[in-house]
Design a protein around this motif. Structure first.
Motif, mmCIF file in Angstrom:
data_model
loop_
_atom_site.group_PDB
_atom_site.id
_atom_site.type_symbol
_atom_site.label_atom_id
_atom_site.label_comp_id
_atom_site.label_asym_id
_atom_site.label_seq_id
_atom_site.Cartn_x
_atom_site.Cartn_y
_atom_site.Cartn_z
ATOM 1 N N UNK A 16 0.823 -1.213 0.000
ATOM 2 C CA UNK A 16 0.000 0.000 0.000
ATOM 3 C C UNK A 16 0.856 1.261 0.000
ATOM 4 N N UNK A 17 2.087 1.147 0.506
ATOM 5 C CA UNK A 17 2.974 2.314 0.519
ATOM 6 C C UNK A 17 3.344 2.741 -0.894
ATOM 7 N N UNK A 37 9.651 11.553 3.802
ATOM 8 C CA UNK A 37 10.391 10.822 4.823
ATOM 9 C C UNK A 37 10.605 11.701 6.039
ATOM 10 N N UNK A 38 10.579 11.113 7.224
ATOM 11 C CA UNK A 38 10.948 11.850 8.427
ATOM 12 C C UNK A 38 11.789 10.960 9.338
ATOM 13 N N UNK A 39 12.873 11.517 9.818
ATOM 14 C CA UNK A 39 13.698 10.844 10.815
ATOM 15 C C UNK A 39 13.212 11.255 12.197
ATOM 16 N N UNK A 82 3.684 12.004 4.802
ATOM 17 C CA UNK A 82 4.872 11.195 5.116
ATOM 18 C C UNK A 82 4.581 9.698 4.991
ATOM 19 N N UNK A 83 5.426 9.013 4.227
ATOM 20 C CA UNK A 83 5.257 7.582 3.980
ATOM 21 C C UNK A 83 6.328 6.749 4.672
ATOM 22 N N UNK A 110 -2.397 1.527 9.475
ATOM 23 C CA UNK A 110 -3.156 1.522 8.220
ATOM 24 C C UNK A 110 -2.488 0.660 7.144
ATOM 25 N N UNK A 111 -1.330 0.078 7.457
ATOM 26 C CA UNK A 111 -0.599 -0.814 6.533
ATOM 27 C C UNK A 111 -0.119 -0.111 5.271
ATOM 28 N N UNK A 112 0.030 1.222 5.329
ATOM 29 C CA UNK A 112 0.456 1.940 4.134
ATOM 30 C C UNK A 112 1.667 2.830 4.404
#
Length: 347
Positions: A16-17, A37-39, A82-83, A110-112
């Motif tokens: 899903x991502x 992206x987030x760290x 953000x993924x 949410x599995x995404x």
């Protein structure tokens, strides 16, 4: 194309991502800014003492964010698109297995979304890896600086760490995790990283190259960012299809700095920065909504500019935005305390 296809294996465990990332590409083409992206720097406490640590000066005598506060930050990040969430530090495993499982489960409910963890592996074993995978962890990034135990263990100040990581790699794979080698790459260790990258290719492992930045313990070492290193660095990425960097896959195109536009960095005290190397807080997520903080990144012309890695190769960015930080004592520097704040922002 070969490198891209191999990269897709990170998404097969979270199909899903793929749609989330595709949506980000489309919106970027339409001129919309999205965080990819987030760290999440869960703590700056560490059980290693690496010679090139970029975050050691960020450690403060302050209360770290709670699990509930991190979950709220995650929800706000999801609202910005953000993924990929990368758990880092310091050493994130020092937060404990239960804390990590609950945070990862919240991110992936949410599995995404994709979750990775960057770790020195000191606390890890099969049980930890199995439990984290069950919670939703996609990838583990082992921090490895050399295949020579004398060099690696000396850098991290932990005898035996190299062998510990090598022993955990097949275990992590058996537990269904993607494995990547996280390493610091500069003019000073090109030969070591060449050998390490070839070794990773032999075992079908990605190598994530983090440019050695004159930040933290490397502050003042200007030789790390020589302009002539740029061609070697990007040539290295082309030469080795399993070598990756933060600039490899971006919505706006390859070899562009994602910091502040597609990528954010949140400290364990709530400060939101462009990345761990550009230690300027654009706001604190405990004090105001993240969407308001994000607007400041978008407003800044040097950050919005399409450019290769800014902290290393962008001369104007360094001279106008990073070099003036030497005049300010606290780390991270609050945005309004930046000497050139008024050049880019109007209150």
């Amino acid at each position: 194309m070969t490198s891209l296809l191999k990269h897709m294996r990170f998404l097969t465990k979270t199909p899903k991502a793929t749609f989330r990332l595709a949506e980000g590409v489309i919106k970027a083409k339409l001129g919309q800014n999205r965080v990819r992206n987030c760290q999440l720097a869960l703590t700056f406490v560490c059980n290693h003492n690496c010679e090139m640590c970029s975050s050691n000066f960020l450690l403060q005598k302050k209360q770290e964010m709670s699990l509930n506060q991190w979950c709220d930050a995650v929800d706000q990040l999801k609202g910005l698109g953000c993924t990929h969430f990368d758990l880092t530090g310091g050493e994130p495993t020092l937060k404990g297995l239960d804390f990590l499982k609950k945070l990862i489960a919240h991110i992936t409910k949410e599995k995404d979304r994709i979750v990775s963890i960057a770790t020195n592996a000191k606390l890890l074993d099969r049980k930890w890896l199995r439990e984290l995978r069950k919670a939703g962890l996609n990838s583990v990034l082992f921090n490895l600086q050399s295949l020579n135990p004398k060099i690696h263990d000396k850098i991290v100040k932990d005898p035996g760490n190299l062998e510990k990581i090598k022993s955990l790699i097949p275990i992590a794979q058996e537990e269904g995790l993607n494995v990547c080698i996280n390493t610091c790459f500069g003019t000073y260790n090109k030969e070591d990283i060449e050998e390490l990258t070839r070794w990773c290719e032999k075992y079908n492992l990605f190598t994530l190259l983090n440019l050695a930045a004159p930040t933290g313990k490397l502050t003042g070492k200007a030789e790390l960012r020589l302009t002539e290193f740029k061609n070697y660095y990007y040539g290295f990425l082309q030469k080795h299809p399993l070598a990756r960097s933060d600039t490899s896959y971006n919505y706006r195109g390859p070899n562009l700095c994602p910091g502040g536009i597609e990528k954010l960095y949140i400290t364990c005290y709530g400060d939101v920065m462009q990345c761990t190397f550009c230690q300027i807080s654009f706001g604190n997520i405990l004090e105001e909504p993240l969407k308001e903080i994000y607007k400041r990144f978008i407003q800044h012309p040097l950050i919005r500019e399409k450019s290769i890695c800014k902290h290393t190769f962008n001369k104007e960015f360094r001279e106008k935005w990073l070099n003036p930080l030497s005049k300010v004592k606290q780390v991270p520097v609050r945005l309004k305390d930046h000497p050139n704040y008024k050049l880019y922002f109007k209150d």
